[in-house]
Every structure is written in C-alpha cells, then in structure tokens.
Design a protein around this motif. Structure first.
Motif, PDB file in Angstrom:
ATOM      1  N   ASN A  70       0.855  -1.185   0.000  1.00 44.24           N
ATOM      2  CA  ASN A  70       0.000   0.000   0.000  1.00 44.24           C
ATOM      3  C   ASN A  70       0.892   1.236   0.000  1.00 44.24           C
ATOM      4  O   ASN A  70       1.602   1.485   0.970  1.00 44.24           O
ATOM      5  CB  ASN A  70      -0.909  -0.001   1.224  1.00 44.24           C
ATOM      6  N   LYS A  86      -3.349   7.292  -0.024  1.00 42.02           N
ATOM      7  CA  LYS A  86      -2.917   5.912   0.207  1.00 42.02           C
ATOM      8  C   LYS A  86      -3.625   5.008  -0.793  1.00 42.02           C
ATOM      9  O   LYS A  86      -4.861   4.935  -0.829  1.00 42.02           O
ATOM     10  CB  LYS A  86      -3.246   5.472   1.633  1.00 42.02           C
ATOM     11  N   ARG A  87      -2.843   4.317  -1.588  1.00 39.62           N
ATOM     12  CA  ARG A  87      -3.390   3.439  -2.629  1.00 39.62           C
ATOM     13  C   ARG A  87      -3.202   1.990  -2.201  1.00 39.62           C
ATOM     14  O   ARG A  87      -2.074   1.501  -2.073  1.00 39.62           O
ATOM     15  CB  ARG A  87      -2.685   3.699  -3.956  1.00 39.62           C
ATOM     16  N   PHE A  88      -4.303   1.305  -1.970  1.00 37.29           N
ATOM     17  CA  PHE A  88      -4.249  -0.066  -1.483  1.00 37.29           C
ATOM     18  C   PHE A  88      -3.947  -1.042  -2.599  1.00 37.29           C
ATOM     19  O   PHE A  88      -4.211  -0.780  -3.775  1.00 37.29           O
ATOM     20  CB  PHE A  88      -5.581  -0.459  -0.833  1.00 37.29           C
ATOM     21  N   ASN A  89      -3.418  -2.187  -2.203  1.00 40.70           N
ATOM     22  CA  ASN A  89      -3.268  -3.297  -3.121  1.00 40.70           C
ATOM     23  C   ASN A  89      -4.639  -3.661  -3.679  1.00 40.70           C
ATOM     24  O   ASN A  89      -5.650  -3.598  -2.989  1.00 40.70           O
ATOM     25  CB  ASN A  89      -2.671  -4.493  -2.360  1.00 40.70           C
ATOM     26  N   ALA A  92      -6.831  -5.986  -1.707  1.00 38.35           N
ATOM     27  CA  ALA A  92      -6.957  -5.736  -0.271  1.00 38.35           C
ATOM     28  C   ALA A  92      -8.404  -5.650   0.195  1.00 38.35           C
ATOM     29  O   ALA A  92      -8.763  -6.178   1.238  1.00 38.35           O
ATOM     30  CB  ALA A  92      -6.209  -4.446   0.093  1.00 38.35           C
ATOM     31  N   LEU A 128      -8.645   3.765  -2.500  1.00 38.72           N
ATOM     32  CA  LEU A 128      -7.703   4.800  -2.075  1.00 38.72           C
ATOM     33  C   LEU A 128      -8.298   5.628  -0.943  1.00 38.72           C
ATOM     34  O   LEU A 128      -9.510   5.838  -0.874  1.00 38.72           O
ATOM     35  CB  LEU A 128      -7.337   5.731  -3.237  1.00 38.72           C
ATOM     36  N   ASN A 204      -5.169  -2.695   6.849  1.00 40.61           N
ATOM     37  CA  ASN A 204      -4.545  -2.672   5.526  1.00 40.61           C
ATOM     38  C   ASN A 204      -5.353  -3.477   4.524  1.00 40.61           C
ATOM     39  O   ASN A 204      -5.165  -3.356   3.324  1.00 40.61           O
ATOM     40  CB  ASN A 204      -3.117  -3.205   5.597  1.00 40.61           C
ATOM     41  N   SER A 205      -6.243  -4.314   5.011  1.00 43.44           N
ATOM     42  CA  SER A 205      -7.131  -5.072   4.133  1.00 43.44           C
ATOM     43  C   SER A 205      -8.265  -5.628   4.975  1.00 43.44           C
ATOM     44  O   SER A 205      -8.208  -5.597   6.208  1.00 43.44           O
ATOM     45  CB  SER A 205      -6.387  -6.226   3.439  1.00 43.44           C
TER      46      SER A 205
END
Length: 436
Positions: A70, A86-89, A92, A128, A204-205
């Motif tokens: 991320n 913040k750009r997550f996987n 996620a 995001l 984070n997920s």
C-alpha cells in the motif's frame, strides 16, 4: 544522566500489579475538534491521478517505497489543497461496500491531533484514502534518522502527549482500534506539531494482518489470537515511549530486562544528557513499563496516559517548529510554469514553454556569445549563486531572492544547451528551486 536507580525502585515496587492511577478531576486539555476542514467526500480515480501527476514515483512519500503493498503519494487538488493518498493493493478490499463504510466512519473524525481523512476513492478495483498532507516528515525520520539535530526532550514529551490525546479522542468517538501504531504513523504538520495518521484507523485489508512490523514489537495477545484490541494499542504506545526515550527501536523484551535490572542508562538516548530530571525520566519509564504489561487488563487507557503526561510537559510556550529546528513563517514563492517544469525535470515541457516564448537557439554567428563573454557571465553567475546560497543558509531570504534572480536573468541570455546545464545545477539543490 536521566533516571536514578532509587527512584525506579520506589516507582516499580509500588505499582507492579496495578494500572496507572488516574488523578481525580483531570480533564483532557483542548478536545481540539476542528470544523475548518471540508466534509468527507468521494473522489474519482481521475481526480486523484491528476492530483498525483499520474501516481508518479517521485510523489511517493511512504517509507517503504514503490514496492510496498500500500503506497502513499503526495498530491495537490485543483483547489490547491495538499493531500496524501494511500493506494491499497488491488486485492486488499474486494468488497467495495465494506471499504466505503469503513472509510466513511473514519472520515467522520475531525481533530487537530490527527492527520484527518478527507475522502476516499472506490472505483473498479481501486481503493484509495485521501488525507491531509503533513509536510514535515515522520517521527521515525526525526528520531532515528535525524540530520541537523536530535529531537529535544521537551519535544519528545510533546509527541507523547499529542499522541495520547489523539488516541483518547478516537476512543471517545468509538474508534479505539489503531493498527500497527509505530513511529512511521506519527507525522508533523506545517507548524511542526505531531499528529497521528488517520490511515492506521483502517486495516490494511479486510482480512489482512494488522501488524506489519517485526513480531518482536507486536503485543503478546496478538501473537496468540491475531486480533487487535484497545489494550493492544496501549502496548504499541509503550513501544513508542521506548523509542522516544532511547532514540532507537528497541524490542520491548530487551527494554523490560534493562528496566528490571535498573540499567536505565543503557536505555536512554545519550543525546538527551542534561535535558531532563531523574523524576521525569523515571515517570516516562514507568509509563512505558505499564503499557508493556503482559496482561492486557493491566495496561493504562488513553485518558490516564494524558493525565500522566500533562504534568511532564516542559517549554510549553515554545512553538513546536522551534523545538524541532524547522523553518516556519516564510511564504514560499509561487513557481512559474517554467519553474514547475524544471522542478519535474520535464525537458519536453521546458522546450515547449521556451518555444512559445519565441526562444531561438543560436541562429547564425551574429548572435553567438563570444567565449570571453560567456566566461564572464559564468563567473558572475557562480558568484551570485554562492552569495545567494550563503544568504539562504543565514535565513536572509530577501538577499537570497535578489541573488538567485540575478542568476535567473543571466541564464535567460544563454543558449538553450547552457540553460539546461544551469537547470541541472539548481534542481540538484532543493532550496534553490524557486529560481526557476
């Protein structure tokens, strides 16, 4: 230096089996809810792509770089508001509704101890978060990787208090869980005040682990159950108190061994010598040890931490930016389109701008500078730059601007190839970039 053994003996023997006692009638100083921020909203992926220059690598500000699951980017919206994205996987948060609900809940928080969440983006596979941008780096940077000066004791205590106040506010609003609290989650605003990143208020997920740091720093109950509780957050707060005391990231087990052996000098940052009393050092060690208790129920809560940290505050009248040694109160000069292009090292854009201005690269011998003329101009330019650099270091910004303006004027008379040469010189030094 720091803490004395006799004080520690009295302190730890008397409170080994109970939580920190909360003094009566102690109220949190300034609840600090702020209403000057825009309401939480949803952004489109195109808006955030424009704001971050296409999620450019040079805009990455997260500590773990481009390959992190991320990634966090800095950016600027059309209204010139600076943001952190913040750009997550992509895998996620497969459930878009769950992501939106979680983000909206965190987005209701508004406090001057937080780097607040301004919005989110949930479009296709993209997930995001958009938050206030904090320009003065992380606690990890200032504590572990400082360049100019180590963080002062008074500032370390201020960080601890502001963090405790942030956690107390979040707890009062029903958001007591904070995932992976560490020195990278604390950021500094324009005034040098520490704030807690809102990103840690979300996992984070959906099903991912809450802790990404070394297992030696995770709460013992998390290792048993894999779940984060409010008491787990207090354990992480204790590791941060150790960071502030030692200037290093010390495993809690090792720190507790030093505390039990009354070997506090090994735990204390040598840069702090003479900056605090035995009593103050003892109190911070006591708070850290209480937060790091093996049994979660024996750890303090955020409100009692605030009550314990308020009396320790020193130099309260000194602004944070002074304690941190940060520049403050200077108005940044706006960059021209040419300056922006030079800052990005975008040679295509530079060429287009110069071409629109009617710039012609040396056409014919009649317009060429003689070697002697060019040498003289080069010498004059270097002298102006040196004088400007010296003035800038001494915070004489008026003289610095005048000198850099002379350099800019001289560069304007050089051929395009020499212009690029000067671009390369100045862009290497960030403090000179406003010349362009």
């Amino acid at each position: 230096m720091g803490c004395g053994g006799s004080s520690l003996s009295c302190c730890f023997d008397s409170e080994e089996n109970g939580p920190v006692i909360e003094p009566p009638n102690v109220e949190n100083v300034e609840k600090g809810e702020t209403d000057d921020l825009p309401a939480f909203r949803e952004y489109t992926i195109d808006q955030l792509r424009v704001a971050t220059s296409g999620f450019a690598v040079e805009n990455i500000v997260s500590e773990h770089g481009e390959k992190a699951p991320n990634v966090v980017y800095k950016g600027k919206l059309e209204n010139q508001l600076r943001i952190a994205v913040k750009r997550f996987n992509r895998s996620a948060w497969p459930d878009a509704r769950q992501f939106l609900e979680e983000a909206r809940s965190v987005g209701q928080l508004r406090n001057h101890r937080l780097a607040n969440l301004l919005g989110c983006c949930c479009e296709g596979d993209e997930r995001l978060l958009v938050a206030e941008f904090m320009p003065n780096e992380t606690l990890a940077k200032h504590l572990f990787h400082w360049e100019k000066q180590p963080m002062k004791w008074a500032m370390r205590l201020r960080v601890a208090l502001h963090l405790a106040q942030a956690l107390e506010y979040c707890t009062s609003k029903g958001r007591a869980l904070y995932h992976d609290l560490n020195a990278y989650r604390i950021v500094f605003d324009d005034d040098g005040n520490p704030r807690l990143s809102c990103f840690g208020l979300m996992k984070n997920s959906r099903d991912g682990k809450s802790y990404s740091t070394n297992l030696a720093f995770t709460p013992p109950e998390y290792l048993r159950t894999g779940r984060v509780t409010p008491e787990s957050v207090m354990y992480s707060f204790g590791t941060l108190l150790l960071d502030l005391l030692s200037g290093k990231h010390i495993p809690p087990s090792h720190a507790l061994d030093l505390i039990r052996d009354r070997n506090i000098q090994m735990l204390t940052d040598s840069c702090l010598e003479g900056q605090f009393s035995n009593d103050d050092g003892t109190e911070l060690v006591r708070l850290a040890s209480r937060c790091l208790q093996y049994e979660p129920r024996e750890r303090p809560n955020p409100k009692s931490l605030v009550a314990a940290l308020i009396p320790l505050q020193k130099e309260t009248e000194v602004p944070s930016h002074e304690l941190m040694g940060l520049l403050h109160g200077t108005t940044a000069l706006p960059l021209s389109p040419l300056g922006e292009a030079c800052l990005r090292m975008d040679l295509t854009a530079i060429h287009e701008i110069l071409d629109k201005l009617g710039y012609k690269d040396d056409e014919g011998t009649a317009t060429e500078l003689s070697f002697q003329m060019w040498t003289n101009q080069m010498q004059e330019t270097l002298n102006s730059k040196k004088k400007g650099d010296s003035a800038f270091r001494h915070k004489d910004f008026r003289t610095a601007i005048e000198c850099y303006s002379q350099v800019s004027a001289i560069c304007g008379s050089l051929s395009l190839s020499f212009f690029f040469f000067f671009c390369e010189i100045f862009i290497v030094s960030p403090e000179n970039v406003f010349v362009m």
